[in-house]
Write an enzyme that holds these catalytic residues in place. Sequence first.
Site, PDB file in Angstrom:
ATOM      1  CG  ASP A  45     -12.112   9.121   4.034  1.00 42.95           C
ATOM      2  OD1 ASP A  45     -13.054   9.287   3.241  1.00 42.95           O
ATOM      3  OD2 ASP A  45     -11.876   8.027   4.582  1.00 42.95           O
ATOM      4  CG  ASP A  46      -8.506  12.000   6.968  1.00 40.99           C
ATOM      5  OD1 ASP A  46      -9.408  11.277   7.437  1.00 40.99           O
ATOM      6  OD2 ASP A  46      -7.340  11.606   6.796  1.00 40.99           O
ATOM      7  CG  HIS A  77     -13.360   9.938   8.557  1.00 36.37           C
ATOM      8  ND1 HIS A  77     -13.529   8.589   8.358  1.00 36.37           N
ATOM      9  CD2 HIS A  77     -12.030  10.181   8.346  1.00 36.37           C
ATOM     10  CE1 HIS A  77     -12.375   8.041   8.033  1.00 36.37           C
ATOM     11  NE2 HIS A  77     -11.446   8.971   8.031  1.00 36.37           N
ATOM     12  CG  HIS A  84      -8.803   9.882  11.659  1.00 34.86           C
ATOM     13  ND1 HIS A  84      -7.781   8.980  11.545  1.00 34.86           N
ATOM     14  CD2 HIS A  84      -9.373   9.966  10.433  1.00 34.86           C
ATOM     15  CE1 HIS A  84      -7.714   8.525  10.294  1.00 34.86           C
ATOM     16  NE2 HIS A  84      -8.685   9.110   9.604  1.00 34.86           N
ATOM     17  CE1 TYR A  96      -5.308   5.617  10.755  1.00 35.26           C
ATOM     18  CE2 TYR A  96      -6.901   5.513  12.574  1.00 35.26           C
ATOM     19  CZ  TYR A  96      -5.804   6.114  11.952  1.00 35.26           C
ATOM     20  OH  TYR A  96      -5.214   7.221  12.529  1.00 35.26           O
ATOM     21  CG  HIS A 151      -7.174  10.726   2.629  1.00 30.81           C
ATOM     22  ND1 HIS A 151      -6.786   9.587   1.954  1.00 30.81           N
ATOM     23  CD2 HIS A 151      -7.615  10.317   3.856  1.00 30.81           C
ATOM     24  CE1 HIS A 151      -6.980   8.521   2.739  1.00 30.81           C
ATOM     25  NE2 HIS A 151      -7.478   8.943   3.895  1.00 30.81           N
TER      26      HIS A 151
END
Length: 383
Positions: A124-125, A174, A178, A215, A280
């Site tokens: 992710d991210d 995503h 965020h 989250y 991540h």
Amino acid sequence: MRYIQITVTAIFTLIATIQAQTPTAIIPTAIAGSNNAPAATGASSAPGKLTESYPADGAVPVPKPEWLELIKNKSITNAPVLKSNGDNGPSTDGTDNYCDWAKSGCMGNSIGDCPKGLWGLTYDDGPSDVSPTLYNFLKTTNQKATLFMIGANVIKYPATVKRAFDEGHELAIHTWTHNYMTTLSNEQIIAELKWTELAIKEITGFSPRLFRPPYGDIDNRVRDIATALGFVSVIWDHDTNDWMLAEKAPGFRAEWIDGNFTEWIAEAATATTGGLSLEHDIQQVTVDIAIKNLPGLQKAYKVVTVGQCAGITSYKEGNPTQPASSSKSSVSTAPSASSTVSVGGRNQQVQDKINDQSSAAVTVHFTWTFVFATTFMLTFYFV
């Protein structure tokens, strides 16, 4: 001498016929018109040009009017927009009336695990300046992963996005900023998803189907909106907690992440399901820990993308034909299951080519038989 001349003439005539019929090796590349699938190449091509006026970094995006029409007359759960408590997000106390995963673990129609023996590998991210380090390692073992990308990062690193796509990774959404999705209005949720989708589409030519709520903050209102837009939500059932390492949480130790992997690997033989992990690619420390632990995971499970784990297509246009590995020959007489993914009728078109090739091979075999038979007959006759 006359019978020799006739025999030789017949032989050369038939050889010319053979050469005209001899099949050549098939190079499986994208068939024209098959979902705009990219041709199989060993290197990443230039990213598509970003032509839109994208939202400012950090600002909650505003949707295009036409996007709002996509959920018009759709059944959207009338759950309240929750209040965020700063970095901690909305409260998870109280009764869960709307299938809120962060509050109760309710999954709804979200993907949250994999069948026994399979492990869904996700990061992710990204993309970030350290993402190429992760991609380099994944390439050494031909490992594909699902990459949940933040929209604001996508337009910062278009070449990195295109490289990930060209190397066969599954690109997913995503959100743009965020944010906690249950704290956003319906219009803001649409904008978070659609702007990210559009950026990835402009760069790669393909629109992701999968998205992961930051989250894990999702309820049925968010799910319904996403479904109306053509998206599928993905959670996880194995958290590496590498995000605590990235945030330098007081007292947190990297060895605990190693311990998580050790435990999951040991459970592989007796577990009733596989796994779907959360990692991540936003900082060097998280990439390093991922690289360190992936080999052990690969020995215990068949490590796959979320799409492979759940048995669904990665993109709204269908799955693209993945570029051939640079470590293998790009020439093949048949499509390989390990190097290509079916795109609609593409496999049938390739199979038709193989069938044509097989027919040509039979013709060649028959023609050679005819050469020898004719030679023998002519020789016998004139002698």
